[in-house]
Design a protein around this motif. Structure first.
Motif, PDB file in Angstrom:
ATOM      1  N   VAL A   7       0.837  -1.203   0.000  1.00 23.20           N
ATOM      2  CA  VAL A   7       0.000   0.000   0.000  1.00 23.20           C
ATOM      3  C   VAL A   7       0.871   1.252   0.000  1.00 23.20           C
ATOM      4  N   GLU A   8       1.942   1.230   0.814  1.00 22.46           N
ATOM      5  CA  GLU A   8       2.835   2.381   0.872  1.00 22.46           C
ATOM      6  C   GLU A   8       3.548   2.593  -0.462  1.00 22.46           C
ATOM      7  N   ARG A   9       3.938   1.504  -1.101  1.00 24.56           N
ATOM      8  CA  ARG A   9       4.582   1.628  -2.422  1.00 24.56           C
ATOM      9  C   ARG A   9       3.618   2.194  -3.443  1.00 24.56           C
ATOM     10  N   LEU A  10       2.354   1.750  -3.367  1.00 20.96           N
ATOM     11  CA  LEU A  10       1.346   2.266  -4.298  1.00 20.96           C
ATOM     12  C   LEU A  10       1.120   3.756  -4.077  1.00 20.96           C
ATOM     13  N   ARG A  11       1.028   4.149  -2.811  1.00 25.12           N
ATOM     14  CA  ARG A  11       0.858   5.575  -2.520  1.00 25.12           C
ATOM     15  C   ARG A  11       2.041   6.387  -3.024  1.00 25.12           C
ATOM     16  N   GLY A  12       3.232   5.844  -2.866  1.00 29.70           N
ATOM     17  CA  GLY A  12       4.411   6.537  -3.360  1.00 29.70           C
ATOM     18  C   GLY A  12       4.403   6.689  -4.863  1.00 29.70           C
TER      19      GLY A  12
END
Length: 415
Positions: A7-12
């Protein structure tokens, strides 16, 4: 420190993409106008998916139906989901600026108009050609002919808008001259025309009037918001004029609804003898005035929002880049799910069941993300019709045009 989650990678990735889109956007780009266009465009599929339904008969064939037949109290939702007034406003604004830039580069009005017409016509021809091939294939696969007629109606119904939009776009040079000479007052004759036609078709003498009389409102009715946009683009409709348009439209809307008992729904409801949008009634112009006045007044706030929220701006850019693909193919996305579902022996709530229960409403709301994802998939294949047809031979273009004409003939016969 642990590794970032998915999820954090997607947000980034989303933030990085949004920042890149923002960086590539010219400083002079009018983000508010693009935002209004995206909002009006997205209201079309959402409105059709929420206020239109399909019902399966015992033979497995699909028929058009509307939840508004049962849930009349939902009619006010159509006031917010029918944003064609905003679309024509932005269209008029953009056309006025585009024509001015073309003239500054020495490009003729005729060349400018041909470019606009080709850009709008490509995706329409594409969807019609594809459905000309799909209809016989689906029939051979066992899909009932009634379902195919229903599908043709759903696909064609939004496309009437393109024809009207092409008509008002062709009038842009005259709209610009009128705006420069008379400013926002140029919409009053259009308002008066629609009022006169409504008086004839809804007054005490309506029974003696021809059934086609309402068609006289098609041009003036939709030109109303477009002309407001041209005036806005020419700098002849500012804050004071927008407040007058907003308040005047609101007052007229209330009088028509409460005193003259115009139908509350902005979309057609099966079984009723009057409709507001096909062709447009005076109530449609009143609603368009409210929407257009509010849009002009909120322009600076919307522009600031889209400069601050980069993810939202990136979404607006994505929608605008695929505008005609979304418009032309959104009903195909719904049918991609509904037609296979109709071949099953079990009812599918929100898809092939009658839209006459609260359960249907909840099921259709739950299905909206799936329909939207389907549209994304369909759009990836169909977007090639929206971009210039480079590398396509003349014979192939002629074949596409012939197929589109075949489908158009069939659809007109069905309608």
């Amino acid at each position: 420190m642990g590794r970032p989650t998915a999820v954090e990678r997607l947000r980034g990735t989303v933030r990085a993409t949004a920042h890149d889109v923002d960086t590539r956007t010219p400083a002079h780009r009018d983000r508010a106008v693009d935002g209004l266009r995206a909002l009006a465009l997205l209201s079309v599929p959402v409105g059709h998916w929420l206020l239109g339904g399909l019902t399966r008969d015992p033979g497995g064939a699909l028929h058009n139906a509307s939840p508004l037949t049962t849930f009349g109290f939902l009619a006010p939702a159509s006031w917010f989901l029918q944003m064609l007034g905003i679309f024509f406003l932005v269209g008029g604004y953009s056309s006025a600026l585009s024509l001015r830039r073309a003239a500054g580069r020495g490009r003729s009005t005729g060349a400018w108009l041909r470019g606009r017409l080709v850009r709008l016509g490509r995706p329409v021809v594409g969807v019609a050609a594809v459905w000309a091939v799909l209809l016989p294939v689906l029939y051979a696969a066992g899909v009932p002919s009634t379902t195919l007629r229903t599908a043709a109606v759903l696909v064609v119904q939004p496309l009437w808008f393109v024809g009207i939009y092409l008509l008002v776009t062709a009038l842009t040079p005259w709209c610009v001259r009128a705006a420069r000479a008379f400013g926002g007052w140029t919409v009053l004759p259009l308002l008066g025309w629609v009022a006169a036609v409504d008086l004839l078709r809804y007054g005490p003498w309506a029974h003696s009037m021809p059934s086609w009389l309402g068609l006289l409102n098609l041009g003036p009715g939709w030109l109303f918001a477009y002309q407001l946009g041209v005036c806005w683009g020419e700098g002849r409709l500012g804050g004071r004029g927008a407040r007058l348009v907003l308040c005047g439209g609101g007052a007229l809307f209330a009088v028509l609804l409460l005193v003259f008992h115009y139908p509350a729904s902005m979309v057609g409801v099966p079984g009723t003898d009057r409709t507001n949008s096909h062709p447009p009634s005076l109530l449609v112009l009143a609603l368009a005035a409210v929407q257009c006045g509010a849009a002009i007044l909120l322009r600076n706030r919307l522009d600031a929002l889209l400069r601050r929220r980069l993810t939202l701006w990136a979404a607006v850019v994505a929608v605008n880049l695929s505008a005609m693909t979304i418009f032309c193919w959104h009903q195909t996305a719904l049918l991609t799910l509904a037609i296979p579902g109709s071949l099953l022996d079990i009812p599918l709530p929100g898809l092939t069941t009658p839209p006459d229960t609260a359960g249907w409403l909840l099921a259709r709301l739950a299905l909206l993300p799936l329909i939207a994802i389907t549209l994304l998939g369909v759009g990836r294949l169909a977007h090639r019709f929206e971009v210039p047809w480079t590398g396509i031979r003349g014979s192939s273009r002629a074949a596409v045009a012939v197929l589109a004409a075949v489908f158009a003939s069939y659809a007109l016969a069905v309608l």
